[in-house]
Design a protein around this motif. Sequence first.
Motif, PDB file in Angstrom:
ATOM      1  N   LEU A 250       0.836  -1.202   0.000  1.00 53.98           N
ATOM      2  CA  LEU A 250       0.000   0.000   0.000  1.00 53.98           C
ATOM      3  C   LEU A 250       0.874   1.258   0.000  1.00 53.98           C
ATOM      4  O   LEU A 250       0.599   2.228  -0.714  1.00 53.98           O
ATOM      5  N   ILE A 251       1.940   1.225   0.791  1.00 61.62           N
ATOM      6  CA  ILE A 251       2.861   2.362   0.870  1.00 61.62           C
ATOM      7  C   ILE A 251       3.571   2.571  -0.474  1.00 61.62           C
ATOM      8  O   ILE A 251       3.712   3.695  -0.957  1.00 61.62           O
ATOM      9  N   HIS A 252       3.981   1.453  -1.104  1.00 63.39           N
ATOM     10  CA  HIS A 252       4.664   1.527  -2.405  1.00 63.39           C
ATOM     11  C   HIS A 252       3.726   2.124  -3.458  1.00 63.39           C
ATOM     12  O   HIS A 252       4.117   3.018  -4.224  1.00 63.39           O
ATOM     13  N   PHE A 253       2.482   1.654  -3.493  1.00 64.27           N
ATOM     14  CA  PHE A 253       1.488   2.167  -4.441  1.00 64.27           C
ATOM     15  C   PHE A 253       1.212   3.652  -4.176  1.00 64.27           C
ATOM     16  O   PHE A 253       1.161   4.468  -5.104  1.00 64.27           O
ATOM     17  N   SER A 254       1.058   4.000  -2.900  1.00 61.99           N
ATOM     18  CA  SER A 254       0.781   5.397  -2.522  1.00 61.99           C
ATOM     19  C   SER A 254       1.933   6.317  -2.919  1.00 61.99           C
ATOM     20  O   SER A 254       1.710   7.465  -3.319  1.00 61.99           O
ATOM     21  N   ALA A 255       3.162   5.801  -2.801  1.00 60.01           N
ATOM     22  CA  ALA A 255       4.338   6.588  -3.206  1.00 60.01           C
ATOM     23  C   ALA A 255       4.293   6.877  -4.710  1.00 60.01           C
ATOM     24  O   ALA A 255       4.680   7.963  -5.164  1.00 60.01           O
ATOM     25  N   LYS A 256       3.802   5.921  -5.487  1.00 53.86           N
ATOM     26  CA  LYS A 256       3.636   6.140  -6.935  1.00 53.86           C
ATOM     27  C   LYS A 256       2.610   7.246  -7.187  1.00 53.86           C
ATOM     28  O   LYS A 256       2.818   8.128  -8.022  1.00 53.86           O
ATOM     29  N   LEU A 257       1.492   7.190  -6.457  1.00 57.95           N
ATOM     30  CA  LEU A 257       0.440   8.209  -6.611  1.00 57.95           C
ATOM     31  C   LEU A 257       0.984   9.598  -6.272  1.00 57.95           C
ATOM     32  O   LEU A 257       0.595  10.591  -6.893  1.00 57.95           O
ATOM     33  N   ALA A 258       1.871   9.649  -5.291  1.00 53.56           N
ATOM     34  CA  ALA A 258       2.427  10.924  -4.826  1.00 53.56           C
ATOM     35  C   ALA A 258       3.613  11.393  -5.680  1.00 53.56           C
ATOM     36  O   ALA A 258       4.204  12.424  -5.397  1.00 53.56           O
ATOM     37  N   GLY A 259       3.956  10.616  -6.715  1.00 54.63           N
ATOM     38  CA  GLY A 259       5.070  10.993  -7.588  1.00 54.63           C
ATOM     39  C   GLY A 259       6.433  10.805  -6.959  1.00 54.63           C
ATOM     40  O   GLY A 259       7.415  11.433  -7.360  1.00 54.63           O
ATOM     41  N   GLN A 260       6.503   9.898  -5.953  1.00 53.25           N
ATOM     42  CA  GLN A 260       7.764   9.681  -5.234  1.00 53.25           C
ATOM     43  C   GLN A 260       8.587   8.514  -5.789  1.00 53.25           C
ATOM     44  O   GLN A 260       9.640   8.184  -5.238  1.00 53.25           O
ATOM     45  N   VAL A 261       8.076   7.853  -6.841  1.00 50.81           N
ATOM     46  CA  VAL A 261       8.812   6.742  -7.468  1.00 50.81           C
ATOM     47  C   VAL A 261       9.285   7.220  -8.837  1.00 50.81           C
ATOM     48  O   VAL A 261       8.497   7.755  -9.625  1.00 50.81           O
ATOM     49  N   SER A 262      10.568   7.049  -9.133  1.00 52.85           N
ATOM     50  CA  SER A 262      11.144   7.597 -10.371  1.00 52.85           C
ATOM     51  C   SER A 262      10.571   6.894 -11.603  1.00 52.85           C
ATOM     52  O   SER A 262      10.203   5.715 -11.546  1.00 52.85           O
ATOM     53  N   PRO A 263      10.519   7.610 -12.734  1.00 53.58           N
ATOM     54  CA  PRO A 263      10.065   6.992 -13.994  1.00 53.58           C
ATOM     55  C   PRO A 263      10.879   5.743 -14.337  1.00 53.58           C
ATOM     56  O   PRO A 263      10.333   4.770 -14.860  1.00 53.58           O
ATOM     57  N   GLY A 264      12.173   5.765 -14.021  1.00 57.76           N
ATOM     58  CA  GLY A 264      13.034   4.603 -14.290  1.00 57.76           C
ATOM     59  C   GLY A 264      12.598   3.375 -13.515  1.00 57.76           C
ATOM     60  O   GLY A 264      12.554   2.263 -14.059  1.00 57.76           O
ATOM     61  N   GLU A 265      12.255   3.562 -12.229  1.00 63.69           N
ATOM     62  CA  GLU A 265      11.767   2.458 -11.391  1.00 63.69           C
ATOM     63  C   GLU A 265      10.442   1.921 -11.908  1.00 63.69           C
ATOM     64  O   GLU A 265      10.208   0.714 -11.958  1.00 63.69           O
ATOM     65  N   LEU A 266       9.545   2.844 -12.273  1.00 61.67           N
ATOM     66  CA  LEU A 266       8.226   2.452 -12.789  1.00 61.67           C
ATOM     67  C   LEU A 266       8.379   1.623 -14.065  1.00 61.67           C
ATOM     68  O   LEU A 266       7.704   0.605 -14.245  1.00 61.67           O
ATOM     69  N   HIS A 267       9.284   2.054 -14.943  1.00 61.74           N
ATOM     70  CA  HIS A 267       9.498   1.355 -16.214  1.00 61.74           C
ATOM     71  C   HIS A 267      10.081  -0.041 -15.972  1.00 61.74           C
ATOM     72  O   HIS A 267       9.649  -1.020 -16.579  1.00 61.74           O
TER      73      HIS A 267
END
Length: 289
Positions: A250-267
């Motif tokens: 949940l924290i990892h997903f929420s960090a994505k929503l908040a823009g705290q995960v880099s585009p490189g990590e998302l890719h």
Amino acid sequence: MFGAVVVGIGTAGWVRIRDMLAPLPGSPAEKLNVRAFISRRKLDSQQGVSQVTAEEAASREDIQVAFICTENVLHEENIRTFLQAGKHVCVEYPMTMNYKAALELWNLAQEKGVILHEEHIELLTEDYKELKREVEGKLLQEGTLHFTGGALKPGFGFPAFSGIARLTWLVELFGELSVTAATMEEDSGNNYCKMTAKLLTSDDRPLVWIEERGPGLPRAKNINFQFDSCTLTEVPPAPRGAVGLFMQDLIHFSAKLAGQVSPGELHKEKIRILHCLRLAENIQQLCKR
């Protein structure tokens, strides 16, 4: 704040509601506010949260996020509904039952400018993290991962998809894989099945993944990884982490929503998920030959 709806009130759905009602203090999960749940059954309120229809949830402006916690075979349809409505989506693995559909959904999420997140709590367990540390820097010669568990419930799909958590372990530990052969033994009368997939690493080291399900089988992961320097025959035991697995996700997903995960990590995450789904599909096709 992000208003959320939980789709499906089984164990995972119930835990999602619980975790959003009491998020880890100081974490991005505090930005989520559970507004409603959806179920095919007519239910009373769950943990103080009321039931709505999918149509209502998709159209409500105070709901920006959907958690998909239904049977596996219903994931794709539900993801599509909420992505089309411009909602962010968190789905339990596997996202879909085929690679093409998953690719379409990723593209739809990108087109709508929303986050699509596939839960993988198996990568958050302390025993997996310990195993990853043990494997680090060692040169694999060959290996086997044999999972056993109770009979699969209807709606969970083919074992390569329902068991994609184990395949994800292998990809995370040993990199990109290819499938060379796969077989399926079944005794439908006794609700038993055993899938065996032969895999190769990018440097041609053989791996065997066995997914065996049937009534009374203990839930266990048996490994035998032979390296140049040693052999690992059991997942290293590790104490349970202080934060629950679904809360970590949940924290990892929420960090994505908040823009705290880099585009490189998302890719990187997207590439791994699609690679595992393509492998699962290849295994299924080989088993049906």
